[in-house]
Scaffold this active site. Sequence first.
Site, PDB file in Angstrom:
ATOM      1  N   VAL A 111       0.837  -1.203   0.000  1.00 20.75           N
ATOM      2  CA  VAL A 111       0.000   0.000   0.000  1.00 20.75           C
ATOM      3  C   VAL A 111       0.873   1.254   0.000  1.00 20.75           C
ATOM      4  O   VAL A 111       0.390   2.360   0.146  1.00 20.75           O
ATOM      5  CB  VAL A 111      -0.934   0.001   1.247  1.00 20.75           C
ATOM      6  CG1 VAL A 111      -1.850  -1.218   1.238  1.00 20.75           C
ATOM      7  CG2 VAL A 111      -0.143   0.051   2.562  1.00 20.75           C
ATOM      8  N   HIS A 127      -4.529  -4.416  -2.292  1.00 23.14           N
ATOM      9  CA  HIS A 127      -4.859  -4.122  -0.887  1.00 23.14           C
ATOM     10  C   HIS A 127      -4.998  -2.623  -0.623  1.00 23.14           C
ATOM     11  O   HIS A 127      -4.880  -2.182   0.523  1.00 23.14           O
ATOM     12  CB  HIS A 127      -3.818  -4.751   0.063  1.00 23.14           C
ATOM     13  CG  HIS A 127      -3.874  -6.254   0.085  1.00 23.14           C
ATOM     14  ND1 HIS A 127      -2.862  -7.050   0.570  1.00 23.14           N
ATOM     15  CD2 HIS A 127      -4.855  -7.112  -0.310  1.00 23.14           C
ATOM     16  CE1 HIS A 127      -3.194  -8.323   0.461  1.00 23.14           C
ATOM     17  NE2 HIS A 127      -4.397  -8.391  -0.077  1.00 23.14           N
ATOM     18  N   CYS A 138     -20.165   7.769   3.404  1.00 21.54           N
ATOM     19  CA  CYS A 138     -20.566   7.871   1.986  1.00 21.54           C
ATOM     20  C   CYS A 138     -19.550   7.252   1.026  1.00 21.54           C
ATOM     21  O   CYS A 138     -19.799   7.170  -0.173  1.00 21.54           O
ATOM     22  CB  CYS A 138     -20.820   9.333   1.613  1.00 21.54           C
ATOM     23  SG  CYS A 138     -19.314  10.330   1.586  1.00 21.54           S
ATOM     24  N   PRO A 223      14.220 -14.529  -0.173  1.00 23.18           N
ATOM     25  CA  PRO A 223      15.301 -15.205   0.562  1.00 23.18           C
ATOM     26  C   PRO A 223      14.791 -16.445   1.311  1.00 23.18           C
ATOM     27  O   PRO A 223      15.556 -17.379   1.537  1.00 23.18           O
ATOM     28  CB  PRO A 223      15.785 -14.156   1.566  1.00 23.18           C
ATOM     29  CG  PRO A 223      15.242 -12.860   1.097  1.00 23.18           C
ATOM     30  CD  PRO A 223      14.032 -13.134   0.259  1.00 23.18           C
TER      31      PRO A 223
HETATM   32  C1  BJW Z   1      12.115 -10.384   0.867  1.00 23.32           C
HETATM   33  C2  BJW Z   1      13.100  -9.487   1.220  1.00 23.32           C
HETATM   34  C3  BJW Z   1      13.857  -8.959   0.177  1.00 23.32           C
HETATM   35  C4  BJW Z   1      12.093 -10.039   3.017  1.00 23.32           C
HETATM   36  N1  BJW Z   1      13.623  -9.344  -1.071  1.00 23.32           N
HETATM   37  N2  BJW Z   1      11.903 -10.761  -0.380  1.00 23.32           N
HETATM   38  C5  BJW Z   1      -8.266 -19.503   5.274  1.00 23.32           C
HETATM   39  C6  BJW Z   1      -7.867 -19.887   4.010  1.00 23.32           C
HETATM   40  C7  BJW Z   1      -7.826 -18.958   2.981  1.00 23.32           C
HETATM   41  C8  BJW Z   1      -8.188 -17.650   3.206  1.00 23.32           C
HETATM   42  C9  BJW Z   1      -8.579 -17.276   4.455  1.00 23.32           C
HETATM   43  C10 BJW Z   1      -8.617 -18.189   5.467  1.00 23.32           C
HETATM   44  N3  BJW Z   1      -9.036 -17.533   6.575  1.00 23.32           N
HETATM   45  C11 BJW Z   1      -9.245 -16.238   6.286  1.00 23.32           C
HETATM   46  C12 BJW Z   1      -8.972 -16.075   4.992  1.00 23.32           C
HETATM   47  C13 BJW Z   1      -9.058 -14.814   4.257  1.00 23.32           C
HETATM   48  C14 BJW Z   1      -7.948 -13.850   4.595  1.00 23.32           C
HETATM   49  C15 BJW Z   1      -6.602 -14.573   4.641  1.00 23.32           C
HETATM   50  O1  BJW Z   1      -5.962 -14.807   3.643  1.00 23.32           O
HETATM   51  N4  BJW Z   1      -6.118 -14.909   5.820  1.00 23.32           N
HETATM   52  C16 BJW Z   1      -4.873 -15.670   5.940  1.00 23.32           C
HETATM   53  C17 BJW Z   1      -3.954 -14.980   6.932  1.00 23.32           C
HETATM   54  C18 BJW Z   1      -5.216 -17.081   6.291  1.00 23.32           C
HETATM   55  N5  BJW Z   1      -7.973 -12.899   3.526  1.00 23.32           N
HETATM   56  C19 BJW Z   1      -8.791 -11.857   3.524  1.00 23.32           C
HETATM   57  O2  BJW Z   1      -9.534 -11.616   4.461  1.00 23.32           O
HETATM   58  C20 BJW Z   1      -8.803 -11.008   2.296  1.00 23.32           C
HETATM   59  N6  BJW Z   1     -10.133 -10.800   1.848  1.00 23.32           N
HETATM   60  C21 BJW Z   1     -10.889 -11.811   1.407  1.00 23.32           C
HETATM   61  O3  BJW Z   1     -10.500 -12.958   1.389  1.00 23.32           O
HETATM   62  O4  BJW Z   1     -12.121 -11.401   0.961  1.00 23.32           O
HETATM   63  C22 BJW Z   1     -13.087 -12.418   0.692  1.00 23.32           C
HETATM   64  C23 BJW Z   1     -13.845 -12.657   1.958  1.00 23.32           C
HETATM   65  C24 BJW Z   1     -14.521 -11.620   2.526  1.00 23.32           C
HETATM   66  C25 BJW Z   1     -15.236 -11.839   3.668  1.00 23.32           C
HETATM   67  C26 BJW Z   1     -15.243 -13.087   4.263  1.00 23.32           C
HETATM   68  C27 BJW Z   1     -14.526 -14.136   3.661  1.00 23.32           C
HETATM   69  C28 BJW Z   1     -13.823 -13.906   2.502  1.00 23.32           C
HETATM   70  C29 BJW Z   1      -8.229  -9.631   2.598  1.00 23.32           C
HETATM   71  C30 BJW Z   1      -6.786  -9.690   2.938  1.00 23.32           C
HETATM   72  C31 BJW Z   1      -6.286  -8.312   3.330  1.00 23.32           C
HETATM   73  C32 BJW Z   1      -4.847  -8.328   3.788  1.00 23.32           C
HETATM   74  N7  BJW Z   1      -4.543  -7.059   4.354  1.00 23.32           N
HETATM   75  C33 BJW Z   1      -3.175  -6.773   4.782  1.00 23.32           C
HETATM   76  C34 BJW Z   1      -3.161  -5.357   5.409  1.00 23.32           C
HETATM   77  C35 BJW Z   1      -3.264  -4.306   4.298  1.00 23.32           C
HETATM   78  C36 BJW Z   1      -3.283  -2.932   4.825  1.00 23.32           C
HETATM   79  C37 BJW Z   1      -2.000  -2.540   5.491  1.00 23.32           C
HETATM   80  O5  BJW Z   1      -0.929  -2.546   4.862  1.00 23.32           O
HETATM   81  O6  BJW Z   1      -2.072  -2.208   6.656  1.00 23.32           O
HETATM   82  O7  BJW Z   1      -2.284  -6.820   3.672  1.00 23.32           O
HETATM   83  S1  BJW Z   1      -2.512  -8.014   5.871  1.00 23.32           S
HETATM   84  C38 BJW Z   1      -0.861  -7.924   5.255  1.00 23.32           C
HETATM   85  O8  BJW Z   1      -0.500  -9.182   4.640  1.00 23.32           O
HETATM   86  C39 BJW Z   1      -0.910  -6.891   4.116  1.00 23.32           C
HETATM   87  C40 BJW Z   1      -0.049  -7.543   3.069  1.00 23.32           C
HETATM   88  O9  BJW Z   1      -0.336  -7.006   1.795  1.00 23.32           O
HETATM   89  C41 BJW Z   1      -0.394  -9.002   3.216  1.00 23.32           C
HETATM   90  C42 BJW Z   1       0.615  -9.946   2.658  1.00 23.32           C
HETATM   91  O10 BJW Z   1       1.840  -9.835   3.305  1.00 23.32           O
HETATM   92  P1  BJW Z   1       3.181  -9.931   2.469  1.00 23.32           P
HETATM   93  O11 BJW Z   1       3.286  -8.793   1.539  1.00 23.32           O
HETATM   94  O12 BJW Z   1       3.314 -11.277   1.901  1.00 23.32           O
HETATM   95  O13 BJW Z   1       4.275  -9.661   3.612  1.00 23.32           O
HETATM   96  P2  BJW Z   1       4.947 -10.676   4.641  1.00 23.32           P
HETATM   97  O14 BJW Z   1       5.552  -9.867   5.711  1.00 23.32           O
HETATM   98  O15 BJW Z   1       4.036 -11.740   5.037  1.00 23.32           O
HETATM   99  O16 BJW Z   1       6.101 -11.371   3.772  1.00 23.32           O
HETATM  100  C43 BJW Z   1       7.253 -10.683   3.327  1.00 23.32           C
HETATM  101  C44 BJW Z   1       8.107 -11.639   2.533  1.00 23.32           C
HETATM  102  O17 BJW Z   1       9.183 -10.924   2.004  1.00 23.32           O
HETATM  103  C45 BJW Z   1       8.701 -12.782   3.386  1.00 23.32           C
HETATM  104  O18 BJW Z   1       8.433 -14.019   2.745  1.00 23.32           O
HETATM  105  C46 BJW Z   1      10.212 -12.489   3.375  1.00 23.32           C
HETATM  106  O19 BJW Z   1      11.006 -13.675   3.334  1.00 23.32           O
HETATM  107  C47 BJW Z   1      10.356 -11.711   2.093  1.00 23.32           C
HETATM  108  N8  BJW Z   1      11.481 -10.780   2.059  1.00 23.32           N
HETATM  109  N9  BJW Z   1      13.067  -9.323   2.613  1.00 23.32           N
HETATM  110  C48 BJW Z   1      12.646 -10.265  -1.292  1.00 23.32           C
HETATM  111  N10 BJW Z   1      14.844  -8.077   0.473  1.00 23.32           N
HETATM  112 ZN    ZN Z   2     -18.765  10.838   3.750  1.00 22.58          ZN
END
Ligand code: BJW
Ligand code: ZN
Length: 268
Positions: A111, A127, A138, A223
């Site tokens: 984001v 996201h 609204c 990594p």
């Molecule tokens: C390097 C490096 C370098 C380090 N070079 N690499 C069970 C099964 C399936 C799904 C679900 C479930 N239970 C619940 C769900 C749904 C849920 C979900 O997936 N949960 C899981 C945790 C299980 N998902 C949702 O709710 C989503 N919506 C949805 O499914 O809607 C349908 C629905 C609606 C209603 C009911 C039911 C279904 C929405 C997900 C929203 C995620 N939001 C966040 C916050 C965003 C706002 C903010 O920034 O504050 O998004 S959470 C957070 O995680 C953020 C990220 O975008 C997201 C992913 O994280 P990311 O980018 O992968 O970061 P990290 O830290 O995890 O990983 C970093 C990586 O980088 C590591 O691997 C390092 O090794 C690597 N790295 N240095 C390259 N130099």
């Molecule tokens: Zn408003």
Amino acid sequence: MSSGELSAYSDEVRRVAERVSKARRVACLTGAGISAESGIPTFRGAQGFWAGRRAEELATPEAFARDPEDVWKFYFWRRGLLREKRPNAGHHALAAMEAKAAEFTLITQNVDDLHRLAGSRNVLEVHGNIWIDRCTGCGQEVRRTIEDHSDEIPWCGACGAMMRPGVVWFGEMLPDGVFERAQSAAGNCDVMFVVGTSSVVYPAASLGSWAKANGAFVVEVNPDDTPLSGVVDVRFPFASGAVLPAITNALSAIRELNRGSVSARGAG
Ligand code: BJW
Ligand code: ZN
């Protein structure tokens, strides 16, 4: 990360660059890891954004309903942090790749706006964006800038309701149509990069295997191993700031070589 380690992967770098040079469509999914080298903490792991607190404490609509001030504080802190951060070599390499590719879609879970600042144009923010305030009444959106950022909870100028950060929290749907476009880009590409994501948050985490199931050549840059690592064609266990420029440079070299052989043929 020493370049010595990456140099052992020069065949893979070339192989991936060859694939990109021949591809009609390239897609890339990024996560927090690509911004790590800009000094922005990733989410998971000891130093993660929500170190010491559960993600569900801060990144859910329920948390916001319970204590909006607490949640806003987390986002104000992150906006403050972002003010001093700039895109790194990984962001720039993806922007350069887009400029060389026939069709390139950058799907980001981040984001932080750093892809756009680096010059990427076809960006899908699945996201949302941390610089957007969205009205809880609204739905009106206001885009903040680094300059007009303040630490006061914003209220809607149109309807008077409280604003919230324009990001996607757990349990929320992704922005209208954006995931569909991301899925279509992943499902129709020839090469798919999955960079700097732990591949645990759905539905974004499904895009790498979706691309693979639809015949793409899938490349992971991380990594650490992830749940996707077992299904990819090439895996670079290194930082994206080292790997992506190496691929873009190899791509430029291939293009130069091709241009050279075309003009040599033309001359002969
Ligand atoms: C390097 C490096 C370098 C380090 N070079 N690499 C069970 C099964 C399936 C799904 C679900 C479930 N239970 C619940 C769900 C749904 C849920 C979900 O997936 N949960 C899981 C945790 C299980 N998902 C949702 O709710 C989503 N919506 C949805 O499914 O809607 C349908 C629905 C609606 C209603 C009911 C039911 C279904 C929405 C997900 C929203 C995620 N939001 C966040 C916050 C965003 C706002 C903010 O920034 O504050 O998004 S959470 C957070 O995680 C953020 C990220 O975008 C997201 C992913 O994280 P990311 O980018 O992968 O970061 P990290 O830290 O995890 O990983 C970093 C990586 O980088 C590591 O691997 C390092 O090794 C690597 N790295 N240095 C390259 N130099
Ligand atoms: Zn408003």
